[in-house]
Design an enzyme around this catalytic site. Structure first.
Site, mmCIF file in Angstrom:
data_model
loop_
_atom_site.group_PDB
_atom_site.id
_atom_site.type_symbol
_atom_site.label_atom_id
_atom_site.label_comp_id
_atom_site.label_asym_id
_atom_site.label_seq_id
_atom_site.Cartn_x
_atom_site.Cartn_y
_atom_site.Cartn_z
ATOM 1 N N HIS B 65 -8.396 -0.737 22.109
ATOM 2 C CA HIS B 65 -8.180 -1.354 20.978
ATOM 3 C C HIS B 65 -6.691 -0.932 20.216
ATOM 4 O O HIS B 65 -6.149 -1.672 19.548
ATOM 5 C CB HIS B 65 -9.343 -0.812 20.184
ATOM 6 C CG HIS B 65 -9.214 -1.234 18.485
ATOM 7 N ND1 HIS B 65 -9.024 -0.133 17.541
ATOM 8 C CD2 HIS B 65 -9.345 -2.402 17.874
ATOM 9 C CE1 HIS B 65 -8.882 -0.655 16.413
ATOM 10 N NE2 HIS B 65 -9.289 -1.880 16.620
ATOM 11 N N GLU B 68 -4.117 -2.877 21.858
ATOM 12 C CA GLU B 68 -4.222 -4.316 21.020
ATOM 13 C C GLU B 68 -3.381 -4.166 19.849
ATOM 14 O O GLU B 68 -2.647 -5.140 19.557
ATOM 15 C CB GLU B 68 -5.701 -4.550 21.059
ATOM 16 C CG GLU B 68 -5.773 -5.906 20.138
ATOM 17 C CD GLU B 68 -6.897 -5.906 19.039
ATOM 18 O OE1 GLU B 68 -8.095 -5.406 19.160
ATOM 19 O OE2 GLU B 68 -6.418 -6.186 17.732
ATOM 20 N N HIS B 69 -3.665 -3.206 18.941
ATOM 21 C CA HIS B 69 -2.749 -3.041 17.814
ATOM 22 C C HIS B 69 -1.262 -3.077 18.303
ATOM 23 O O HIS B 69 -0.416 -3.683 17.451
ATOM 24 C CB HIS B 69 -3.355 -1.802 17.049
ATOM 25 C CG HIS B 69 -4.423 -1.907 16.002
ATOM 26 N ND1 HIS B 69 -4.331 -1.899 14.765
ATOM 27 C CD2 HIS B 69 -5.442 -2.163 16.245
ATOM 28 C CE1 HIS B 69 -5.362 -1.912 14.198
ATOM 29 N NE2 HIS B 69 -6.263 -2.408 14.906
ATOM 30 N N GLU B 140 -9.540 1.367 9.787
ATOM 31 C CA GLU B 140 -10.291 0.285 10.243
ATOM 32 C C GLU B 140 -11.580 0.861 10.587
ATOM 33 O O GLU B 140 -12.732 0.501 10.465
ATOM 34 C CB GLU B 140 -9.760 -0.314 11.402
ATOM 35 C CG GLU B 140 -10.355 -1.344 11.910
ATOM 36 C CD GLU B 140 -9.870 -2.081 13.270
ATOM 37 O OE1 GLU B 140 -8.758 -1.724 13.627
ATOM 38 O OE2 GLU B 140 -10.481 -2.987 13.875
#
Lengths: 413, 423
Positions: B65, B68-69, B140
């Site tokens: 994740h 991905e950022h 997040e």
């Protein structure tokens, strides 16, 4: 895609003929030009799809939907739209071109049965189940920090909201007889509007004409509501890991019906995308938030800003947000920003007809707000100048700053 | 090469390039065109090694994740700016088995497609931009932690898995995010972002041959090292659950309960796609909103039961969600019901009809089609052209035979409720 509105028997049928989809969608709306029966309408949206005289239980209804190849039927509400309250019922089913002739009629008959043939005064079982679910939804919504913060900010800014204590109390006291009376009013006296999207011909208009009796045509109350500006800062503490900042800017001294496209373009530059001022300055440059955005609500005459931040970042986040507004008001907007915002809006228009739900929505948005057709909208977008944006930016006035301060971490045992 | 999902009229074009990249193109009549670029790398893939190496590398949780950022950091141009000015919406998502980057919009399709391939295949990581991202990711994670349903979802997996990383949330532990380095991220990138571990799915009103040409030409301009032979760590996940009960204290009015079965499926049929079909139908039949079980608990719950199910290697996980003040009674009813569940042939046939409808409806949305292909590929590694026929041809007898093998005796409970000791 062809769109035509039929004015018949005191109500309208909007037919959007398109062969893009394998399904047909029918949206039936009942509009009450008062907001006094929000709870009744909310219950109606649930209870009518749970039992009828011919299908007297949830089980019978579920089985019928499946027999009709998973026909979708659901009720929704817009409890407050300006000074109106709306309950809408929607059904979607497979186009008979992919199955066999007669399937449309079967699905429409079932939908009409649910709308127009309920059990008198409803049954306890379905009524109590609807009441319980709405109460649970009420609780769940107010337990969600994002919804909670927004609802609190809007109530304090003077807007009526469904999720208010008086509705919560009414929900628990109301009887099924009260709701049935509201049903009779809805069926007989509300403004009725039907929208159909799909690859169907005009026979479908006759279908409704034969089955829905003549009614008196009525006018909607204004679809917009603009309370006076307040200047307030409110801080509340609750047990959440993250704090929520909501800033509400009211639009004053402009005719929104004419300027809404300018506000939309401005809002897009402010916080409507991943290249916006808020995203760039609050998230990307300062890492203060993951989620920061703005939202333009035309029927409230409002641009709201939301950010999820740490409790100790309240002041710096607020300062950056205010600075973005000051920059826009001062004319600090580039031609590139305007060009990109225009491109985004134009592309949204181009792809709007790819989704059945958006097609339906578009029909009503034009009706309720007197917005322009797509062609006129495209023209206005293209003609918008930087000066237009600066003008609407200067009509934005900070009304309410609401801070839901998170004061604890969630724990597990 | 044209292919189709047989029996339902969903046609697609397939091509595998010499560097191993697979391409799936599904033409539709929609103005919205959508392309997604996926690596078969998700939050489950925490431990791996190159074939022949002695030890597995263990990476911090949440790293897929995090990566991905970071791939949105492109040194030539801002990714968001590029798509914005070209009238497209772009985003990405990470789940347990994949990371997908995508855009959708009506214009400049080839230009946007080239850009998607370029930014994902050109990582630009610095110590500074990795550090900066941590603040955003932590926000997040906090946002997800405050969402009762998301938090419950993540906790139910924790209660089930003892050694498999499925027990850890996709975003990872906050402490792991804080200690992730540029080097960790680059190592994962080099291991999992080789074209041979990736695929592209394109949907919309496009010429499939041209789309394949654009991707082929783009890939020919780039050099890739030879395909790394990756060995993923295999986890010998026990049948027993990790924690029988987890209590979460939250200030909520109605307790939320998840009741989660972990069922060994090694005795079930080996065809994973067919098994998926059977399990889907099973949950549809048993947890039907208007079915017998929901009826039995309706006076005790505040809402209909919800259910989620997934296959994780040799286990099938079935999680039942209830909002109730009577958790003990509701769980007892569910347990008893599943010990001797009955599905009649009429219900089975009605649910099969639903499946037909599902496939017909798929074609009504560009993003729906794209997500269907992408999720199926991530889960099964290929598109099964007989997928629909497996639904259609399934007999009631075979369905009952397979479902009666499921043993509902191993479960966990996660209860979210008000802190009972707090005044």
């Amino acid at each position: 895609m062809r769109r035509k509105t039929y004015h018949i028997n005191g109500y309208d049928i909007n037919l959007v003929k398109t062969d893009k989809f394998r399904q047909v969608k029918v949206n039936m709306r009942f509009v009450r030009n008062k907001t006094d029966q929000q709870v009744e309408r909310e219950i109606l949206s649930k209870v009518l799809t749970q039992a009828s005289k011919k299908y007297p239980s949830r089980k019978k209804i579920g089985e019928k939907k499946e027999d009709n190849y998973s026909q979708f039927v659901k009720g929704y509400t817009i409890p407050i739209l300006g000074e109106n309250s709306i309950v809408k019922f929607e059904t979607t089913f497979i186009n008979e071109k992919h199955l066999k002739k007669g399937h449309h009629e079967k699905c429409l008959d079932f939908f009409m049965e649910l709308m127009f043939n309920p059990i008198e005064n409803f049954r306890d079982k379905e009524f109590k189940s609807a009441q319980k679910k709405i109460k649970n939804n009420f609780d769940g919504t107010l337990e969600d920090p994002v919804y909670y913060a927004n609802i609190k900010a809007l109530i304090n800014a003077g807007y009526g909201m469904f999720y208010q204590e008086d509705n919560y109390q009414k929900l628990q006291k109301i009887t099924k007889e009260d709701v049935y009376q509201s049903y009779l009013e809805m069926i007989n006296n509300d403004i009725l509007d039907i929208t159909i999207v799909g690859d169907v011909n005009e026979e479908i208009i006759e279908y409704f004409k034969e089955r829905i009796s003549k009614r008196k045509r009525k006018k909607m109350a204004p679809a917009c509501y603009f309370p006076a500006v307040k200047k307030q800062e409110l801080i509340e503490e609750k047990e959440f890991s993250q704090s929520k900042l909501v800033m509400l800017y009211k639009l004053k001294a402009i005719d929104l019906s004419k300027k809404y496209i300018h506000v939309e373009l401005l809002e897009n530059i402010l916080g409507g995308s991943s290249t916006s001022r808020l995203f760039t300055n609050v998230r990307e440059k300062k890492s203060l938030a993951y989620d920061v955005r703005s939202h333009f609500n035309y029927y409230k005459g409002l641009v709201s800003i939301n950010a999820g931040i740490d409790a100790d970042k309240y002041l710096p986040a607020q300062k950056i947000i205010k600075q973005q507004l000051a920059d826009l008001k001062g004319g600090n907007i580039t031609e590139k920003e305007l060009k990109d915002a225009k491109k985004k809006s134009l592309n949204e228009l181009k792809t709007m007809n790819d989704r059945m739900g958006l097609i339906v929505n578009n029909v009503y948005v034009e009706k309720y707000y007197g917005f322009y057709s797509d062609t006129k909208t495209i023209q206005i977008i293209k003609e918008t100048t930087l000066a237009d944006l600066v003008a609407v930016a200067n009509s934005l006035e900070l009304d309410t700053t609401y801070f839901l301060k998170g004061v604890a971490d969630a724990k597990t045992n | 090469m044209q292919r189709q999902i047989k029996g339902i009229g969903i046609k697609y074009y397939y091509q595998k390039l010499s560097n191993g990249l697979e391409i799936f193109v599904i033409p539709t009549s929609f103005a919205t065109k959508m392309a997604s670029f996926t690596t078969k790398y998700g939050s489950d893939h925490l431990e791996f090694k190159k074939k022949g190496e002695a030890n597995f590398v263990k990476t911090p949780s949440g790293i897929a994740h995090f990566l991905e950022h970071k791939l949105f950091e492109y040194d030539k141009e801002s990714v968001f700016d590029f798509f914005h000015k070209n009238g497209a919406y772009c985003n990405a998502l990470t789940d347990n088995e994949r990371t997908t980057y995508y855009f959708s919009g009506p214009d400049n399709f080839n230009k946007n497609l080239n850009f998607l391939l370029n930014y994902v295949q050109t990582p630009y990581l610095t110590n500074e931009n990795v550090e900066k991202e941590k603040g955003i990711i932590l926000q997040e994670l906090k946002m997800r932690q405050d969402d009762n349903f998301i938090f419950l979802y993540e906790t139910f997996a924790t209660s089930l898995f003892q050694v498999h990383p499925r027990g850890i949330s996709v975003g990872g532990e906050m402490a792991d995010v804080e200690k992730t380095t540029k080097e960790d991220l680059m190592q994962c990138y080099e291991t999992f972002y080789h074209p041979s571990n990736m695929f592209v799915v394109v949907c919309g009103d496009i010429d499939p041959k041209k789309v394949i040409d654009v991707i082929q030409q783009n890939q020919q301009t780039k050099e890739f090292p030879s395909s790394p032979k990756i060995e993923l760590k295999k986890y010998d996940e026990p049948d027993e659950v990790a924690k029988k009960e987890i209590i979460i204290n939250r200030d909520i009015k109605t307790p939320k309960v998840t009741f989660n079965y972990k069922i060994n499926i090694t005795n079930n049929i080996a065809d994973r796609v067919l098994l998926d079909v059977i399990l889907d139908l099973f949950t549809d039949c048993v947890f039907d909103k208007h079915g017998e079980l929901n009826e039995k608990v309706s006076d005790l719950t505040e809402n209909d039961l919800r259910v989620s199910q997934l296959l994780v290697e040799k286990h099938w996980v079935l999680s039942i969600w209830a909002e109730t003040h009577h958790a003990v009674k509701v769980i007892k009813i569910i347990k008893e019901y599943l010990q001797d569940f009955q599905v009649d042939v009429q219900t089975f046939n009605r649910k099969k009809k639903n499946a037909l409808s599902y496939f017909l409806k798929l074609g009504d949305s560009t993003s729906g089609l794209n997500n269907f292909f992408t999720s199926f590929l991530a889960e099964h590694g290929h598109i099964d052209e007989d997928y629909y026929l497996k639904f259609k041809n399934l007999t009631y007898e075979d369905f009952m035979k397979e479902t009666k093998k499921l043993k509902f005796d191993n479960y966990s409970k996660v209860i979210m409720q008000k802190d009972l000791q707090k005044k």
